[in-house]
Scaffold this active site. Structure first.
Site, PDB file in Angstrom:
ATOM      1  N   HIS A   1      28.264  46.024  10.570  1.00 15.27           N
ATOM      2  CA  HIS A   1      28.622  44.612  10.513  1.00 15.27           C
ATOM      3  C   HIS A   1      28.476  44.103   9.072  1.00 15.27           C
ATOM      4  O   HIS A   1      27.685  44.635   8.314  1.00 15.27           O
ATOM      5  CB  HIS A   1      27.717  43.779  11.419  1.00 15.27           C
ATOM      6  CG  HIS A   1      27.922  44.060  12.883  1.00 15.27           C
ATOM      7  ND1 HIS A   1      29.022  43.631  13.582  1.00 15.27           N
ATOM      8  CD2 HIS A   1      27.163  44.759  13.771  1.00 15.27           C
ATOM      9  CE1 HIS A   1      28.924  44.028  14.840  1.00 15.27           C
ATOM     10  NE2 HIS A   1      27.819  44.720  14.978  1.00 15.27           N
TER      11      HIS A   1
ATOM     12  N   LYS B   1      42.232  47.820   6.875  1.00 13.61           N
ATOM     13  CA  LYS B   1      42.704  46.453   7.043  1.00 13.61           C
ATOM     14  C   LYS B   1      41.563  45.594   7.590  1.00 13.61           C
ATOM     15  O   LYS B   1      40.980  45.924   8.618  1.00 13.61           O
ATOM     16  CB  LYS B   1      43.878  46.401   8.031  1.00 13.61           C
ATOM     17  CG  LYS B   1      45.240  46.709   7.440  1.00 13.61           C
ATOM     18  CD  LYS B   1      45.830  45.570   6.629  1.00 13.61           C
ATOM     19  CE  LYS B   1      46.175  44.378   7.485  1.00 13.61           C
ATOM     20  NZ  LYS B   1      47.283  44.589   8.432  1.00 13.61           N
ATOM     21  N   HIS B   2      41.257  44.517   6.897  1.00 13.01           N
ATOM     22  CA  HIS B   2      40.242  43.573   7.353  1.00 13.01           C
ATOM     23  C   HIS B   2      38.927  44.275   7.692  1.00 13.01           C
ATOM     24  O   HIS B   2      38.328  44.075   8.745  1.00 13.01           O
ATOM     25  CB  HIS B   2      40.753  42.738   8.519  1.00 13.01           C
ATOM     26  CG  HIS B   2      41.868  41.811   8.121  1.00 13.01           C
ATOM     27  ND1 HIS B   2      41.668  40.738   7.277  1.00 13.01           N
ATOM     28  CD2 HIS B   2      43.185  41.816   8.418  1.00 13.01           C
ATOM     29  CE1 HIS B   2      42.814  40.108   7.081  1.00 13.01           C
ATOM     30  NE2 HIS B   2      43.754  40.757   7.758  1.00 13.01           N
TER      31      HIS B   2
ATOM     32  N   ASN C   1      31.763  46.392  18.177  1.00  9.62           N
ATOM     33  CA  ASN C   1      31.739  47.686  18.843  1.00  9.62           C
ATOM     34  C   ASN C   1      32.995  48.471  18.484  1.00  9.62           C
ATOM     35  O   ASN C   1      34.049  47.909  18.262  1.00  9.62           O
ATOM     36  CB  ASN C   1      31.697  47.510  20.357  1.00  9.62           C
ATOM     37  CG  ASN C   1      30.362  47.014  20.877  1.00  9.62           C
ATOM     38  OD1 ASN C   1      29.311  47.381  20.376  1.00  9.62           O
ATOM     39  ND2 ASN C   1      30.424  46.178  21.894  1.00  9.62           N
TER      40      ASN C   1
END
Length: 394
Positions: free
Chosen positions: A394, A66-67, A233
């Site tokens: 990221h 999810k996301h 993180n």
């Protein structure tokens, strides 16, 4: 096919949108539906995760995304009767579970609230029993290296025929140099191709307890591979071959540890006899059932137990789960493994992890307060390895 046009990007106002490849052909084929920008981010990240889990453990693997972070990830170990019950596995289906189906059930069941509307990744060809398990869940799509005819027919019928079904070429290897753009500026880096299934990663053990069981090593490898594809993180709690709590995208590591620890506690509390015996009304919707359980074991139990509220969910008002009962039950959880995508700066992370049954830890090491972290592990006889590897994503 070298490109695929999309309806829009992250948000409806972001047009035009597409995915494309400069060299060769796209390694995916859309068999059904019309996946969007975020769907494909989830699909491609989750596929990498399950592919690596399969390679590292030689077991079928599944993830619920999810996301652009996993809500759950697992390998295909058999399910106990307790897990079948808390994951609401139909008795008839439970008799024919494949290893891939077990992996999916574990991944989806780890954090059902976060998995609502997920994208599923499967390491192996999707079989019919796994497809039958996916069909009733609220989900945006699935990616796998293939589908049996029966599985594909089941999935194509999901969500009135609009369910996203993607097939990926399992032999596809991306170029080593990868790019992304931010504010019109292109970033370039080498792909994070580090292997996390080498037991040598766990040889630097500064704690007094230096013993990792084979199951602990497997769980730590699962934790680290999961973190490799989790927005940083992040920390990940793992037990019995599945993530039970993932804390993603927090600026403070202790907040990651607390968030993931709370999720791990909720996973364990769902196995409390009072929770397993909740008297749900017939035909309660899956989402309502899951939300009710989450509230019942949390701080807002009154929302589902107060007069005028409980009748919507239960045949009779159940006895609440007291704080003492919660603490006593959580204290029974043992043998949990914890991975961190970077070093723990302070021993408070270990204190929090210990309360959720953590006995094994793998983290990068290198903090100026490593001595405090080690001392806190020794206080609880926790075995901890310094991997020397950071896994930011990221």
């Amino acid at each position: 096919m070298k490109e695929l046009a999309l309806k829009y990007g992250c948000n409806p106002n972001q047009t035009p949108a597409r995915i494309f490849i400069n060299n060769g052909e796209l390694p995916i084929e859309v068999l059904n539906g019309r996946p969007g920008y975020i769907n494909l981010l989830d699909a491609l990240n989750s596929w990498q995760l399950v592919k690596e889990l399969k390679e590292a453990t030689s077991l079928p693997a599944a993830a619920s995304f999810k996301h652009v972070s996993p809500a759950g990830a697992a390998v295909g170990l058999p399910l106990s009767d307790t897990l079948k019950q808390i994951y609401f596995v139909d008795e008839a289906v439970g008799k024919e579970l494949s290893p891939l189906a077990c992996a999916y059930i574990r991944a989806r069941g780890a954090d059902r609230m976060s998995s609502y509307g997920d994208f599923v990744a499967l390491s192996d060809v999707c079989d019919e029993v796994t497809a039958r398990l996916i069909k009733p869940e609220v989900s945006d799509g699935v990616i796998a290296p293939g589908y049996t005819d029966g599985a594909l027919n089941i999935l194509k019928a999901k969500r009135k025929g609009t369910y996203n079904v993607i097939q990926i070429d399992p032999s596809y290897q991306p170029e080593f140099i990868e790019h992304k753009q931010v504010f019109g500026i292109t970033f370039e880096q080498g792909r994070n191709n580090i292997r996390l299934d080498d037991v040598k990663l766990f040889e630097n053990i500064p704690t007094r307890n230096k013993h990792f069981t084979p199951d602990a090593l497997r769980n730590l490898i699962i934790a680290l591979i999961t973190l490799k594809y989790t927005q940083s993180n992040s920390v990940c709690y793992v037990k019995d071959g599945q993530a039970i709590g993932i804390g993603a995208g927090q600026q403070s590591r202790i907040h990651c540890t607390r968030l993931a620890g709370n999720k791990a506690d909720n996973w364990w509390l769902r196995q409390h006899p009072k929770v397993m015996q909740l008297p749900f009304i017939d035909n309660i919707r899956r989402a309502d059932r899951d939300n009710t359980i989450d509230l019942f074991i949390g701080e807002d139990a009154a929302d589902v137990l107060s007069e005028g509220a409980w009748q919507q969910f239960f045949t009779h008002r159940p006895e609440p789960l007291t704080q003492v009962e919660k603490r006593e039950w959580i204290a029974q959880n043992k043998g949990v493994a914890l991975g961190s995508d970077a070093f723990f700066p302070f021993g408070d992370n270990i204190e929090r992890a210990h309360r959720s049954g953590v006995e094994y830890i793998a983290q990068a090491g290198g903090s100026v307060r490593d001595d405090h972290v080690i001392a806190t592990c020794d206080k609880y006889n926790i075995a901890m390895a310094f991997t020397g590897i950071r896994l930011f994503h990221h």
